[in-house]
Scaffold this motif. Structure first.
Motif, PDB file in Angstrom:
ATOM      1  N   VAL A 441       0.836  -1.203   0.000  1.00 24.71           N
ATOM      2  CA  VAL A 441       0.000   0.000   0.000  1.00 24.71           C
ATOM      3  C   VAL A 441       0.869   1.250   0.000  1.00 24.71           C
ATOM      4  O   VAL A 441       0.617   2.209  -0.748  1.00 24.71           O
ATOM      5  CB  VAL A 441      -0.952  -0.006   1.221  1.00 24.71           C
ATOM      6  CG1 VAL A 441      -1.637   1.354   1.358  1.00 24.71           C
ATOM      7  CG2 VAL A 441      -1.983  -1.108   1.088  1.00 24.71           C
ATOM      8  N   ASP A 442       1.927   1.245   0.830  1.00 22.95           N
ATOM      9  CA  ASP A 442       2.828   2.400   0.890  1.00 22.95           C
ATOM     10  C   ASP A 442       3.549   2.617  -0.437  1.00 22.95           C
ATOM     11  O   ASP A 442       3.739   3.761  -0.871  1.00 22.95           O
ATOM     12  CB  ASP A 442       3.854   2.207   2.011  1.00 22.95           C
ATOM     13  CG  ASP A 442       3.211   2.229   3.390  1.00 22.95           C
ATOM     14  OD1 ASP A 442       2.105   2.793   3.504  1.00 22.95           O
ATOM     15  OD2 ASP A 442       3.798   1.675   4.332  1.00 22.95           O
ATOM     16  N   VAL A 443       3.943   1.524  -1.085  1.00 23.26           N
ATOM     17  CA  VAL A 443       4.645   1.636  -2.373  1.00 23.26           C
ATOM     18  C   VAL A 443       3.719   2.217  -3.438  1.00 23.26           C
ATOM     19  O   VAL A 443       4.112   3.095  -4.212  1.00 23.26           O
ATOM     20  CB  VAL A 443       5.184   0.259  -2.809  1.00 23.26           C
ATOM     21  CG1 VAL A 443       5.653   0.304  -4.264  1.00 23.26           C
ATOM     22  CG2 VAL A 443       6.338  -0.166  -1.913  1.00 23.26           C
ATOM     23  N   LEU A 444       2.489   1.738  -3.504  1.00 24.61           N
ATOM     24  CA  LEU A 444       1.531   2.243  -4.483  1.00 24.61           C
ATOM     25  C   LEU A 444       1.223   3.725  -4.247  1.00 24.61           C
ATOM     26  O   LEU A 444       1.092   4.501  -5.194  1.00 24.61           O
ATOM     27  CB  LEU A 444       0.243   1.416  -4.443  1.00 24.61           C
ATOM     28  CG  LEU A 444       0.363  -0.041  -4.925  1.00 24.61           C
ATOM     29  CD1 LEU A 444      -0.941  -0.783  -4.715  1.00 24.61           C
ATOM     30  CD2 LEU A 444       0.773  -0.098  -6.385  1.00 24.61           C
ATOM     31  N   SER A 445       1.113   4.112  -2.976  1.00 29.36           N
ATOM     32  CA  SER A 445       0.865   5.524  -2.651  1.00 29.36           C
ATOM     33  C   SER A 445       2.037   6.401  -3.068  1.00 29.36           C
ATOM     34  O   SER A 445       1.851   7.490  -3.633  1.00 29.36           O
ATOM     35  CB  SER A 445       0.605   5.672  -1.144  1.00 29.36           C
ATOM     36  OG  SER A 445      -0.544   4.965  -0.747  1.00 29.36           O
ATOM     37  N   GLU A 446       3.250   5.929  -2.782  1.00 27.83           N
ATOM     38  CA  GLU A 446       4.447   6.687  -3.147  1.00 27.83           C
ATOM     39  C   GLU A 446       4.592   6.788  -4.664  1.00 27.83           C
ATOM     40  O   GLU A 446       4.955   7.846  -5.198  1.00 27.83           O
ATOM     41  CB  GLU A 446       5.689   6.021  -2.542  1.00 27.83           C
ATOM     42  CG  GLU A 446       7.002   6.722  -2.838  1.00 27.83           C
ATOM     43  CD  GLU A 446       7.094   8.107  -2.213  1.00 27.83           C
ATOM     44  OE1 GLU A 446       7.902   8.923  -2.708  1.00 27.83           O
ATOM     45  OE2 GLU A 446       6.369   8.379  -1.234  1.00 27.83           O
ATOM     46  N   LEU A 447       4.292   5.694  -5.368  1.00 25.30           N
ATOM     47  CA  LEU A 447       4.373   5.696  -6.822  1.00 25.30           C
ATOM     48  C   LEU A 447       3.388   6.700  -7.416  1.00 25.30           C
ATOM     49  O   LEU A 447       3.725   7.455  -8.342  1.00 25.30           O
ATOM     50  CB  LEU A 447       4.090   4.291  -7.365  1.00 25.30           C
ATOM     51  CG  LEU A 447       4.128   4.129  -8.889  1.00 25.30           C
ATOM     52  CD1 LEU A 447       5.518   4.448  -9.432  1.00 25.30           C
ATOM     53  CD2 LEU A 447       3.704   2.717  -9.287  1.00 25.30           C
ATOM     54  N   ALA A 448       2.181   6.718  -6.876  1.00 21.36           N
ATOM     55  CA  ALA A 448       1.174   7.665  -7.357  1.00 21.36           C
ATOM     56  C   ALA A 448       1.615   9.103  -7.113  1.00 21.36           C
ATOM     57  O   ALA A 448       1.434   9.986  -7.972  1.00 21.36           O
ATOM     58  CB  ALA A 448      -0.163   7.393  -6.665  1.00 21.36           C
ATOM     59  N   GLU A 449       2.227   9.340  -5.962  1.00 21.60           N
ATOM     60  CA  GLU A 449       2.664  10.700  -5.637  1.00 21.60           C
ATOM     61  C   GLU A 449       3.776  11.158  -6.576  1.00 21.60           C
ATOM     62  O   GLU A 449       3.779  12.304  -7.046  1.00 21.60           O
ATOM     63  CB  GLU A 449       3.145  10.729  -4.187  1.00 21.60           C
ATOM     64  CG  GLU A 449       3.532  12.120  -3.710  1.00 21.60           C
ATOM     65  CD  GLU A 449       3.873  12.154  -2.227  1.00 21.60           C
ATOM     66  OE1 GLU A 449       4.661  13.026  -1.835  1.00 21.60           O
ATOM     67  OE2 GLU A 449       3.350  11.286  -1.483  1.00 21.60           O
ATOM     68  N   ARG A 450       4.706  10.269  -6.891  1.00 24.07           N
ATOM     69  CA  ARG A 450       5.826  10.650  -7.760  1.00 24.07           C
ATOM     70  C   ARG A 450       5.362  10.837  -9.204  1.00 24.07           C
ATOM     71  O   ARG A 450       5.908  11.681  -9.921  1.00 24.07           O
ATOM     72  CB  ARG A 450       6.926   9.596  -7.701  1.00 24.07           C
ATOM     73  CG  ARG A 450       7.600   9.491  -6.348  1.00 24.07           C
ATOM     74  CD  ARG A 450       8.849   8.652  -6.406  1.00 24.07           C
ATOM     75  NE  ARG A 450       9.399   8.421  -5.080  1.00 24.07           N
ATOM     76  CZ  ARG A 450      10.559   7.811  -4.848  1.00 24.07           C
ATOM     77  NH1 ARG A 450      11.291   7.371  -5.873  1.00 24.07           N
ATOM     78  NH2 ARG A 450      10.986   7.624  -3.617  1.00 24.07           N
ATOM     79  N   LEU A 451       4.396  10.053  -9.621  1.00 22.24           N
ATOM     80  CA  LEU A 451       3.879  10.179 -10.982  1.00 22.24           C
ATOM     81  C   LEU A 451       2.840  11.283 -11.094  1.00 22.24           C
ATOM     82  O   LEU A 451       2.374  11.583 -12.194  1.00 22.24           O
ATOM     83  CB  LEU A 451       3.265   8.846 -11.440  1.00 22.24           C
ATOM     84  CG  LEU A 451       4.224   7.667 -11.600  1.00 22.24           C
ATOM     85  CD1 LEU A 451       3.447   6.409 -11.961  1.00 22.24           C
ATOM     86  CD2 LEU A 451       5.276   7.954 -12.657  1.00 22.24           C
TER      87      LEU A 451
END
Length: 573
Positions: A441-451
């Motif tokens: 969940v944390d990885v998906l959230s971080e990926l969304a934020e960077r993209l």
């Protein structure tokens, strides 16, 4: 952040990609462990109904449910942001299962339409005349059976909790506290409705545990265990036969379970011997239900060992069959059983007699059958035939992962080993999901934020690849067999997964909203989830689905993403 303690925000682009792939693979591996462990339990007759009705659908929803649960934990304000990851996983899982694998099932399972009504012809030879990628889209397809209709109705019915929580969501606006307060009791009512539907769904699955789809699933697992050489004939089937005969005894007051000793059939201490005349000349045949099961499992085996193709087996061919299926039978006992059915003394038995002879071997005691001898464990001359007896045209079969080196054990010991292996796989798989769902969940959230993309869209596309891969692979495996029964197994499994998302998984969100004070602000996503399910439910109530319709179904997945984006652009939350 839980275990493993690697903060996605502290790694670069390459590190984030590595975390995404690593966690995704672990969740994929875990979901496969859960799926395979549940399938192994189908080899245990006493658990088969419970497993097929409760364990399979429940544990199949665990990976998605874990992602949704962890998306709403932690600091409340932060959880409100990461909740989008869980909603994306819910929407992506539900819509993806009902579109991409559903359409691929129709494509891989398609057969030619024939007759005045243009219905799928599963008895054609060949079943599909034009097998090219884009050939005959409108004149090929699959049959939609009553079981598929039932799954579609259940799926549409279980969408009601979405409507309930959307009543306040459509009208409330403001910050998290204000919206959450207005949705509080609506969330409680939706949670209660989810639980009612969840229990009702599991109850209907248990009641239907002997229907076509559930039975075929069990038969496929038994076939795979025999094909892999992981279990002996008796180890795979003796408990199945005993369970079916006990059920017959409870229902009809009589059943039989012959054991062979000193040239005669004797009543088992546990049962009452009640032979029926089946026209084989010896007065003993399996019950109709047992006979049907044995025919489904052993038809291909009979054809494989009928080396000269004359529709009969010699004693040598029958002996090779038993050796390849890891049954140690003394020459004297083999000759005694064979002579019981070789009525004209021509040295052969036909298929019906073969089934009866297998029944006698399966229900015999080990010491009687083997004459007190140990298995040599050697290879037989028919291995090359035995390796192909369960092959089907154009199919590269997936095999269940089953314990090895069990064939030398007694049937009871084989069943115990299967239980241990199955429960260990379920325990490890569930443990991995609980450990890695939170960091995913944390990885998906971080990926969304960077993209700079909303977390919903990232999770919508990526989460199902990890959590639902096993269901997608299994559905294609069954659909590719191109039979009336296997397409039923494939499509009902996908509909069942959607129903579990509507009940078990949605209840997690409702509990988070009620107990944690989070807000349900996902009207656009909800409309997309419900709309796709209603469309697919209506289409699944037809008598057939053509390959051209399946192409439209496939397009619903990207269209649903664009639909959500359009609704949000128009101002819907």
């Amino acid at each position: 952040m839980g275990i493993p303690a690697i903060e996605p925000s502290e790694v670069g682009a390459t590190g984030l990609a590595w975390l995404l792939i690593s966690y995704g693979y672990v969740l994929y591996y875990a979901s496969n462990l859960i799926s395979e462990g549940s399938d192994l339990l189908l080899l245990i007759p006493s658990l088969a109904g419970l497993v097929g009705g409760v364990v399979l659908p429940l544990l199949g929803a665990v990976p998605d449910g874990a992602i949704m649960l962890f998306s709403g934990l932690g600091d409340v304000d932060e959880a409100q942001k990461t909740l989008s990851v869980g909603v994306g996983a819910l929407a992506g899982s539900t819509i993806m299962l009902l579109t991409v694998p559903y359409a691929l099932c129709v494509y891989h399972g398609r057969v030619d339409f024939s007759g005045a009504d243009e219905l799928p012809n599963y008895k054609g030879n060949p079943k599909l005349r034009d097998s090219s990628a884009c050939g005959s889209l409108s004149s090929t397809g699959v049959s939609l059976t009553p079981e598929i209709h039932h799954g579609a109705k259940m799926m549409m019915l279980t969408t009601f909790p979405y409507f309930l929580i959307q009543v306040p969501a459509f009208f409330l606006d403001g910050d998290r506290e204000a919206v959450s307060a207005g949705e509080h009791w609506w969330a409680a009512a939706s949670f209660l409705m989810c639980m009612i539907f969840f229990i009702a769904y599991l109850y209907t699955q248990v009641k239907m545990s002997n229907d076509t789809a559930h039975k075929l699933k069990r038969m496929a697992v038994i076939k795979d265990s025999l094909k892999a050489g992981a279990m002996s004939l008796k180890g795979a089937l003796s408990e199945q036969v005993k369970t079916m005969e006990r059920k017959s005894y409870r229902q009809n007051g009589s059943f039989f379970n012959p054991t062979r000793s000193s040239g005669s059939f004797l009543a088992n201490e546990e049962s009452q011997l009640s032979p029926t005349n089946g026209g084989d000349g010896n007065g003993v045949t399996p019950s109709e239900e047992v006979s049907k099961m044995l025919r489904e499992i052993l038809t291909d085996a009979f054809r494989g060992y009928d080396m000269d193709g004359n529709g009969t087996l010699s004693m040598k061919e029958f002996g090779l069959f038993l050796t390849d299926f890891h049954e140690t039978v003394s020459p004297e006992y083999l000759g005694s059983v064979f002579s019981q059915f070789d009525q004209d003394n021509d040295g052969t038995i036909d298929f019906n007699e073969f089934i009866c002879a297998c029944y006698i071997i399966i229900t015999s005691t080990d010491d009687v059958a083997s004459g007190g001898r140990e298995s040599s464990g050697g290879q037989s001359l028919a291995v090359s035939v035995g390796e192909k007896i369960f092959e089907e045209e154009g199919e590269d079969e997936e095999q269940e992962e089953v314990p090895e080196d069990l064939t030398s054990l007694s049937p009871e010991e084989q069943q115990s080993a299967i239980k241990r292996r199955a429960f260990s796989m379920l325990f490890i798989g569930t443990g991995l999901v609980l450990i890695f769902a939170d960091p995913m969940v944390d990885v998906l959230s971080e990926l969304a934020e960077r993209l700079e993309i909303p977390a919903f869209y990232v999770s919508f596309v990526l989460a199902p690849l990890a959590s639902n891969a096993s269901e997608v692979i299994a559905s294609q495996y069954y659909a590719a067999k191109k039979t009336h029964k296997t397409i039923t197994v494939a499509l009902t499994a996908l509909e069942g997964a959607a129903s579990m998302n509507n009940t078990f998984c949605l209840s997690i969100f409702m509990a988070l909203i009620y107990f944690r004070g989070l807000a349900w602000q996902y009207s656009a996503e909800t409309i997309a989830i419900v709309l796709v399910q209603l469309v697919m439910g209506v289409w699944s109530l037809r008598a057939k689905m053509s390959t051209s319709t399946a192409c439209i179904v496939l397009s619903l997945f990207p269209l649903s993403v664009m639909f959500v984006a359009l609704l949000e652009y128009l101002g819907l939350d």
